[in-house]
Design a protein around this motif. Structure first.
Motif, short mmCIF file in Angstrom:
data_model
loop_
_atom_site.label_atom_id
_atom_site.label_comp_id
_atom_site.label_asym_id
_atom_site.label_seq_id
_atom_site.Cartn_x
_atom_site.Cartn_y
_atom_site.Cartn_z
N ARG A 3 0.72 -1.18 0.16
CA ARG A 3 -0.17 0.14 -0.11
C ARG A 3 0.94 1.44 -0.20
O ARG A 3 0.53 2.13 -0.54
N ASP A 6 2.35 1.80 -3.41
CA ASP A 6 1.12 2.09 -4.41
C ASP A 6 0.85 3.52 -4.07
O ASP A 6 0.70 4.52 -5.15
N HIS A 9 3.29 6.05 -5.80
CA HIS A 9 3.30 5.96 -7.24
C HIS A 9 2.02 6.84 -7.42
O HIS A 9 2.19 7.76 -8.75
#
Length: 297
Positions: A3, A6, A9
């Protein structure tokens, strides 16, 4: 993918869309904690840098108003590399000379006084150009995509005195007066400070303005006496979508030192307010004859 990875990103994607930088550069900043979900574009580290960037936005918004913006470069730039200590902007090749002639300070007798950014001077450095202010350490570097480009810098003319040429190392009295007037603004000092934050952030996010200006040249940016910024366009991105992208990029994220105002609540669609400062988005109708003429070319 974890997580945390992510989220990094996602932050990097917002940074890339806002600045035009490569994803890996923004991802490195996210991994180093230099950008976050709340502020995915690096901020200036001091008020002098922020004020210089704000002045550049106000001058370019009004100074370029009568000319055509090309390929979405509403303020003359296609991408930005923002850091805490400075800012590097990539010039649109068709607007490079006009950007310089707009921001460099001069006395224009026909206009009735000082134009351009007071105290701004230009210095060649490492093949690029650097704009700095005589009274501080704030700088903005300008990069042209053509390494062989040589700027066509403005000259003295009839009723026109280029202060950056004549007063290279000292302020002209007109510049001193302008800067003092800004520092002791008769308006709300808090709103001036907040507008500096908004303007600086807008300059550091040229990628998000491309969507409003890329379709054709009727897109426009202007101010009301430097007290706000208005972005107008007629085709391309929907107003609500552009507002969503700008807000997601942290444009209106209120710093602790900026006092919240009742007026910060939007009074109409497309208004982005913070601390009594404003960026307004206006999408109007597209006039068919103009659009048809553009398509014919």
């Amino acid at each position: 993918m974890s997580r945390r990875t992510d989220n990094r990103h996602r932050v990097a994607t917002i940074c890339r869309e806002a600045t035009g930088l490569p994803h890996h550069t923004c991802l490195g900043w996210a991994e180093a904690g230099l950008i976050t979900r709340h502020q995915p574009v690096p901020e200036p580290g001091d008020e002098a840098q922020r004020a210089l960037e704000s002045l550049l936005v106000a001058e370019l918004a009004d100074g370029l108003r009568e000319g055509e913006r090309r390929d979405g470069a509403l303020l003359g730039f296609t991408s930005a590399r923002p850091t805490r200590t400075g800012l590097t902007l990539v010039l649109h090749p068709a607007m490079a000379d006009r950007v310089l002639s707009t921001v460099l300070p001069r006395i224009d007798e026909h206009y009735g006084g000082l134009r351009g950014v007071p105290g701004l001077r230009i210095v060649p450095m490492g093949g690029n150009l650097v704009l700095n202010q005589l009274q501080g350490q704030a700088t903005v570097a300008l990069v042209h995509p053509d390494p062989d480009w040589r700027p066509l810098l403005p000259e003295h003319g009839d009723g026109l005195t280029q202060l950056w040429r004549r007063n290279r190392h000292r302020l002209h009295p007109a510049e001193v007066a302008e800067l003092r007037g800004r520092a002791g603004s008769g308006g709300d000092p808090g709103s001036v400070l907040a507008q500096d934050w908004l303007n600086s952030r807008l300059l550091r996010r040229p990628g998000l303005l491309v969507a409003a200006g890329v379709v054709h040249g009727s897109a426009n940016v202007y101010t009301h006496g430097g007290e706000d910024v208005v972005v107008e366009w007629c085709c391309g991105v929907d107003r609500d979508e552009l507002e969503r992208r700008l807000r997601r990029s942290g444009l209106a994220e209120r710093p602790d030192r900026i006092t919240e105002r009742l007026r910060d609540r939007p009074w109409f669609p497309g208004e982005i307010a913070m601390g009594g400062a404003f960026v307004t988005l206006r999408r109007g109708p597209c006039y068919a004859p103009y659009a048809t003429a553009r398509r014919a070319h």
